[in-house]
Design a protein around this motif. Structure first.
Motif, mmCIF file in Angstrom:
data_model
loop_
_atom_site.group_PDB
_atom_site.id
_atom_site.type_symbol
_atom_site.label_atom_id
_atom_site.label_comp_id
_atom_site.label_asym_id
_atom_site.label_seq_id
_atom_site.Cartn_x
_atom_site.Cartn_y
_atom_site.Cartn_z
ATOM 1 N N TYR A 1 37.509 41.739 52.282
ATOM 2 C CA TYR A 1 37.736 41.708 50.965
ATOM 3 C C TYR A 1 36.858 42.392 50.156
ATOM 4 C CZ TYR A 1 40.899 37.799 52.238
ATOM 5 O OH TYR A 1 41.968 36.975 52.702
ATOM 6 N N GLU A 2 37.263 43.377 49.133
ATOM 7 C CA GLU A 2 36.465 44.044 48.242
ATOM 8 C C GLU A 2 36.179 43.230 47.138
ATOM 9 O OE1 GLU A 2 34.584 46.412 48.903
ATOM 10 O OE2 GLU A 2 35.233 46.312 50.899
ATOM 11 N N ILE A 3 34.914 42.959 46.770
ATOM 12 C CA ILE A 3 34.590 42.496 45.509
ATOM 13 C C ILE A 3 33.853 43.242 44.526
ATOM 14 C CG2 ILE A 3 33.069 40.746 44.609
ATOM 15 C CD1 ILE A 3 33.628 39.002 47.214
ATOM 16 N N PRO A 4 34.386 43.424 43.298
ATOM 17 C CA PRO A 4 33.766 44.158 42.277
ATOM 18 C C PRO A 4 32.443 44.145 42.408
ATOM 19 C CG PRO A 4 35.765 43.294 41.425
ATOM 20 C CD PRO A 4 35.674 42.622 42.730
ATOM 21 N N PRO A 5 31.598 45.396 42.239
ATOM 22 C CA PRO A 5 29.989 45.037 42.428
ATOM 23 C C PRO A 5 29.760 44.478 41.020
ATOM 24 C CG PRO A 5 31.056 47.570 42.368
ATOM 25 C CD PRO A 5 32.086 46.775 42.374
ATOM 26 N N GLU A 6 30.191 44.420 39.854
ATOM 27 C CA GLU A 6 29.620 43.641 39.060
ATOM 28 C C GLU A 6 29.538 42.218 39.022
ATOM 29 O OE1 GLU A 6 32.137 45.700 38.782
ATOM 30 O OE2 GLU A 6 33.892 44.800 37.601
ATOM 31 N N ILE A 7 30.557 41.807 39.949
ATOM 32 C CA ILE A 7 30.523 40.384 40.264
ATOM 33 C C ILE A 7 30.042 39.869 41.689
ATOM 34 C CG2 ILE A 7 32.012 39.612 38.409
ATOM 35 C CD1 ILE A 7 34.031 39.281 40.645
ATOM 36 N N LYS A 8 29.590 40.755 42.123
ATOM 37 C CA LYS A 8 29.138 40.638 43.564
ATOM 38 C C LYS A 8 28.064 39.502 43.880
ATOM 39 C CE LYS A 8 29.238 43.746 47.510
ATOM 40 N NZ LYS A 8 29.051 44.963 48.172
ATOM 41 N N GLN B 1 27.839 36.790 42.160
ATOM 42 C CA GLN B 1 28.277 35.697 41.717
ATOM 43 C C GLN B 1 29.534 34.938 42.285
ATOM 44 O OE1 GLN B 1 28.029 38.236 39.003
ATOM 45 N NE2 GLN B 1 25.965 37.352 38.744
ATOM 46 N N VAL B 2 30.258 35.986 43.100
ATOM 47 C CA VAL B 2 31.582 35.656 43.766
ATOM 48 C C VAL B 2 31.299 35.763 45.336
ATOM 49 C CG1 VAL B 2 33.908 35.864 43.866
ATOM 50 C CG2 VAL B 2 32.928 35.761 41.686
ATOM 51 N N ALA B 3 31.987 34.807 46.141
ATOM 52 C CA ALA B 3 32.011 35.317 47.722
ATOM 53 C C ALA B 3 33.510 34.645 48.043
ATOM 54 C CB ALA B 3 30.844 34.372 48.272
ATOM 55 N N ILE B 4 33.916 35.311 48.711
ATOM 56 C CA ILE B 4 35.193 35.018 49.399
ATOM 57 C C ILE B 4 35.045 34.784 50.797
ATOM 58 C CG2 ILE B 4 37.796 35.720 49.937
ATOM 59 C CD1 ILE B 4 37.597 37.281 47.381
ATOM 60 N N THR B 5 35.345 33.531 51.250
ATOM 61 C CA THR B 5 34.907 33.272 52.622
ATOM 62 C C THR B 5 35.900 32.293 53.522
ATOM 63 O OG1 THR B 5 33.011 32.685 54.078
ATOM 64 C CG2 THR B 5 33.218 31.430 52.120
ATOM 65 N N THR B 6 35.545 32.071 54.676
ATOM 66 C CA THR B 6 36.371 31.031 55.139
ATOM 67 C C THR B 6 35.687 29.551 55.240
ATOM 68 O OG1 THR B 6 35.447 31.489 57.443
ATOM 69 C CG2 THR B 6 37.597 32.715 56.713
ATOM 70 N N ILE B 7 36.400 28.698 55.608
ATOM 71 C CA ILE B 7 36.163 27.241 55.597
ATOM 72 C C ILE B 7 34.709 27.156 56.982
ATOM 73 C CG2 ILE B 7 36.443 24.809 56.610
ATOM 74 C CD1 ILE B 7 37.587 25.085 53.744
ATOM 75 N N ASP B 8 35.243 27.898 58.131
ATOM 76 C CA ASP B 8 34.457 27.966 59.181
ATOM 77 C C ASP B 8 33.000 28.364 58.877
ATOM 78 O OD1 ASP B 8 35.926 26.631 61.260
ATOM 79 O OD2 ASP B 8 36.556 28.518 62.055
ATOM 80 N N ARG B 9 33.191 29.534 58.055
ATOM 81 C CA ARG B 9 31.999 30.461 57.958
ATOM 82 C C ARG B 9 30.851 29.815 56.830
ATOM 83 N NH1 ARG B 9 32.547 36.592 58.273
ATOM 84 N NH2 ARG B 9 30.480 37.200 57.857
ATOM 85 N N ILE B 10 31.688 29.086 55.967
ATOM 86 C CA ILE B 10 30.711 28.221 54.968
ATOM 87 C C ILE B 10 30.173 27.022 55.681
ATOM 88 C CG2 ILE B 10 32.345 27.009 53.494
ATOM 89 C CD1 ILE B 10 30.481 28.411 51.154
#
Ligand code: SF4
Length: 221
Positions: free
Chosen positions: A11-18, A20-29
């Motif tokens: 998942y690519e997250i735009p650098p300006e919100i990198k 503040q935002v994370a996209i992850t899985t339940i397992d990982r968090i």
């Protein structure tokens, strides 16, 4: 853990919100939160415990890994650090404490004694490793292991937690209520899981003794 590590690759997250935002899985968090707040039990057995105490102090400081909250109660701890010589007299207490810890729980065998008996292996009062009684997740070699070795063992445990998944986690399975029978200390330590074996051996032994005695009676010298 930085956002980069928490993000699920792909998942690519735009650098300006990198930041503040994370996209992850339940397992990982879920694993991230557990591995970053492991509470070891405040418990030590012998010389290795001094190294463990030293690792908790300011020079090495396992607070850096979120592990500084050592709990004096097994009911609030999720890591049993077996640090030192495991005597037969202590095994029942260790197994009882392990049973009292809630799941998910982990065990680290710190040092040669806890891993396999160490310099006292085969001694009359020492068991050859705590893994004869409870499951061990990480073994740390050394006599004693240095604080660096203990930290390495704890980081290894964190990696193990990182690779667990909720779907396959042992503690969500129905048979997890497995309570390990507390060994009994008599003339020697006895593991209740081996009662059947002990019973068979004693029966065999007494049958041999009786037949030898009868043989002796029928063939007097
Ligand atoms: S491994 Fe060595 S330092 Fe650790 S408890 Fe055994 S004898 Fe002591």
């Amino acid at each position: 853990m930085t956002n980069d590590e928490l993000n699920q690759p792909g998942y690519e997250i735009p650098p300006e919100i990198k930041n503040q935002v994370a996209i992850t899985t339940i397992d990982r968090i879920y694993n991230w939160s557990r591995r970053s707040s492991i509470w070891p039990m405040m418990f030590g057995l012998a010389c290795c415990a001094i190294e463990m105490i030293c690792t908790a102090a300011s020079r090495f400081d396992f607070a850096r890994f979120g592990m500084e909250v050592m709990r004096p109660s097994p009911r609030q701890a999720d890591l049993l650090l077996v640090s030192g010589t495991v005597t037969k007299k202590m095994v029942p207490q260790i197994v009882r404490l392990y049973n009292q810890m809630p799941e998910p729980k982990y065990v680290v065998a710190m040092g040669a004694c806890a891993s396999g008996g160490g310099p006292f292996k085969e001694g009359y009062n020492v068991v050859s490793g705590i893994d004869n009684y409870i499951p061990v997740d990480v073994y740390i070699p050394g006599c004693p292991p240095t604080p660096q070795a203990l930290l390495h063992g704890l980081i290894t445990l964190q990696k193990k937690i990182d690779n667990q998944t909720l779907r396959e986690a042992r503690w969500y399975k129905k048979d997890v209520s497995e309570v390990i029978p507390v060994p009994v200390l008599g003339p020697d330590i006895m593991d209740p899981r081996e009662y059947e074996l002990i019973r068979q051996y004693s029966q065999q032994k007494s049958a041999t003794t009786v037949s030898e005695a009868l043989e002796g009676e029928s063939n007097p010298v």
